[in-house]
Design a protein around this motif. Structure first.
Motif, short mmCIF file in Angstrom:
data_model
loop_
_atom_site.label_atom_id
_atom_site.label_comp_id
_atom_site.label_asym_id
_atom_site.label_seq_id
_atom_site.Cartn_x
_atom_site.Cartn_y
_atom_site.Cartn_z
N GLN A 1 0.84 -1.19 0.00
CA GLN A 1 0.00 0.00 0.00
C GLN A 1 0.88 1.25 0.00
O GLN A 1 1.93 1.28 0.63
N LEU A 2 0.40 2.28 -0.71
CA LEU A 2 1.09 3.56 -0.74
C LEU A 2 0.40 4.53 0.21
O LEU A 2 -0.81 4.73 0.15
N ASN B 1 1.65 23.87 11.00
CA ASN B 1 2.18 22.80 11.84
C ASN B 1 1.28 21.56 11.86
O ASN B 1 1.00 20.99 12.91
N GLN B 2 0.85 21.16 10.69
CA GLN B 2 -0.01 19.98 10.60
C GLN B 2 0.44 19.06 9.48
O GLN B 2 1.13 19.48 8.55
N THR B 3 0.05 17.79 9.63
CA THR B 3 0.34 16.78 8.63
C THR B 3 -0.96 16.17 8.13
O THR B 3 -1.82 15.80 8.93
N ILE B 4 -1.08 16.07 6.82
CA ILE B 4 -2.24 15.45 6.19
C ILE B 4 -1.84 14.04 5.76
O ILE B 4 -0.86 13.86 5.03
N PHE B 5 -2.56 13.03 6.23
CA PHE B 5 -2.29 11.64 5.87
C PHE B 5 -3.32 11.16 4.85
O PHE B 5 -4.53 11.31 5.08
N VAL B 6 -2.83 10.60 3.77
CA VAL B 6 -3.71 10.04 2.73
C VAL B 6 -3.33 8.58 2.55
O VAL B 6 -2.18 8.26 2.25
N ASN B 7 -4.32 7.70 2.76
CA ASN B 7 -4.04 6.27 2.68
C ASN B 7 -5.30 5.53 2.27
O ASN B 7 -6.35 5.64 2.92
N ASN B 8 -5.20 4.79 1.17
CA ASN B 8 -6.28 3.90 0.74
C ASN B 8 -7.61 4.65 0.60
O ASN B 8 -8.67 4.17 1.03
N ASN C 1 3.54 20.05 -9.09
CA ASN C 1 3.06 20.58 -7.82
C ASN C 1 2.08 19.66 -7.11
O ASN C 1 1.83 19.80 -5.91
N SER C 2 1.53 18.69 -7.82
CA SER C 2 0.51 17.81 -7.24
C SER C 2 1.05 16.95 -6.10
O SER C 2 0.28 16.43 -5.30
N VAL C 3 2.38 16.78 -5.99
CA VAL C 3 2.93 15.96 -4.90
C VAL C 3 2.67 16.59 -3.54
O VAL C 3 2.73 15.91 -2.52
N PHE C 4 2.37 17.89 -3.51
CA PHE C 4 2.11 18.58 -2.25
C PHE C 4 0.61 18.83 -2.02
O PHE C 4 0.25 19.54 -1.10
N GLU C 5 -0.23 18.23 -2.84
CA GLU C 5 -1.66 18.50 -2.77
C GLU C 5 -2.44 17.25 -2.40
O GLU C 5 -2.05 16.11 -2.74
N VAL C 6 -3.57 17.45 -1.73
CA VAL C 6 -4.50 16.36 -1.44
C VAL C 6 -5.15 15.95 -2.76
O VAL C 6 -5.52 16.81 -3.57
N PRO C 7 -5.28 14.65 -3.04
CA PRO C 7 -5.92 14.23 -4.28
C PRO C 7 -7.29 14.86 -4.47
O PRO C 7 -8.04 15.07 -3.51
#
Length: 313
Positions: free
Chosen positions: A94-95, A105-112, A233-239
């Motif tokens: 899984q990616l 100061n936040q992290t966005i996690f995107v998984n599955n 630039n999409s590597v820094f964006e939420v899908p």
């Protein structure tokens, strides 16, 4: 509670008591905000300048989480100018993507297909990216930071690459560990960067957990270091289309003027329709001028919100 007694000797720290579980710091640690030569090295050993990471870079990484018996591979993208970073890791087929916003100061996690937000300091990725939250300096990037204290341990060969070996003793509220970094030597040429680049990092220590502390042993190997970002630039964006609960709204809806007009084209399975729209908020009237899907003749429509009447011509 365990207390640490630190005694400073010539810009070194001798850690004499055990910290967390059955793990101890080594005999010498560099004092914070300093970098020194290991006193065990020969006096003739040259102290090299500190490696400096570029303000923008990307690098591939393989992470061996030995305490968990897990291997992960991925990429790190770092952009100091826009105060952001992204880590893409592949494990268990899984990616997962972690997007760091240093402004908030936040992290966005995107998984599955799911998305959630956490405070930056509460994430394991803060060890991989760095402990600083301001995003104003890359000195803390990858946690390689003079502020932690850096002890030069000499030269060492890693993957047949001649490297400078640096070590920090890091004390966090939730973990204590040594961080050993191996940078390519200043006279070693890298494929895409004239600078010294990270080759390997090793974390060894203990993490505070309930009911008992657990050991930490991670090895990160870095490959294909590039001093700019080659992805878009999409590597820094939420899908697109993904909702992240807890993500703060940083942009406002733009205010439209009281009156405006525009031309539009509507494409659907029925065909193509073109026209013009005239909007007057003060008069509470909208006028449409368009061709329909089924007739080439021009149609004229007025919506009068004063009377609630719709006019067709």
């Amino acid at each position: 509670m365990v207390y640490i007694r630190l005694s400073f000797v010539m810009l070194t720290v001798t850690v004499s008591q055990q910290v967390f579980a059955d793990w101890t710091f080594p005999g010498y640690c560099a004092q914070k905000n300093s970098y020194i030569r290991d006193p065990n090295l020969p006096v003739s050993t040259r102290l090299p300048p500190l490696p400096v990471l570029p303000k923008t870079f990307q690098v591939q990484v393989e992470a061996q989480l030995l305490d968990r018996k897990v291997t992960k591979t991925g990429k790190i993208f770092y952009d100091e100018r826009r105060k952001r970073a992204t880590v893409k890791m592949f494990a268990n087929n899984q990616l997962s993507t972690s997007i760091f916003d240093f402004d908030i100061n936040q992290t966005i996690f995107v998984n599955n297909g799911s998305c959630y937000v956490r405070d930056y300091l509460t994430t394991d990725q803060s060890i991989l990216i760095g402990a600083k939250q301001t995003g104003n300096s890359t000195s803390g990037t990858l946690n390689f930071d003079k502020a932690n204290g850096l002890l030069y341990k000499g030269r060492k060969t890693v993957r047949d690459i001649n490297c400078d070996w640096w070590q920090s003793c890091i004390i966090w509220p939730q973990a204590n560990f040594t961080l050993d970094y191996y940078f390519s030597a200043y006279n070693w040429s890298s494929p895409s960067s004239p600078r010294q680049v990270p080759v390997l990092a090793e974390i060894l220590g203990s993490k505070y957990m309930i009911p008992q502390d657990v050991p930490i042993h991670h090895i990160y190997e870095y490959f294909d270091f590039r001093n700019k970002i080659w992805e878009d630039n999409s590597v820094f964006e939420v899908p697109s289309g993904l909702i992240c609960p807890g993500l703060p709204i940083t942009k406002t809806v733009p205010n439209l003027p009281q009156t405006f007009s525009f031309n539009e084209e509507i494409i659907s399975t029925d065909g193509v329709q073109s026209g013009s729209v005239y909007y007057d908020r003060k008069a509470k009237i909208i006028r449409y001028l368009y061709t329909s899907f089924f007739s080439p003749n021009l149609m004229f429509v007025i919506q009068d919100f004063n009377t609630g009447i719709l006019f067709f011509c």
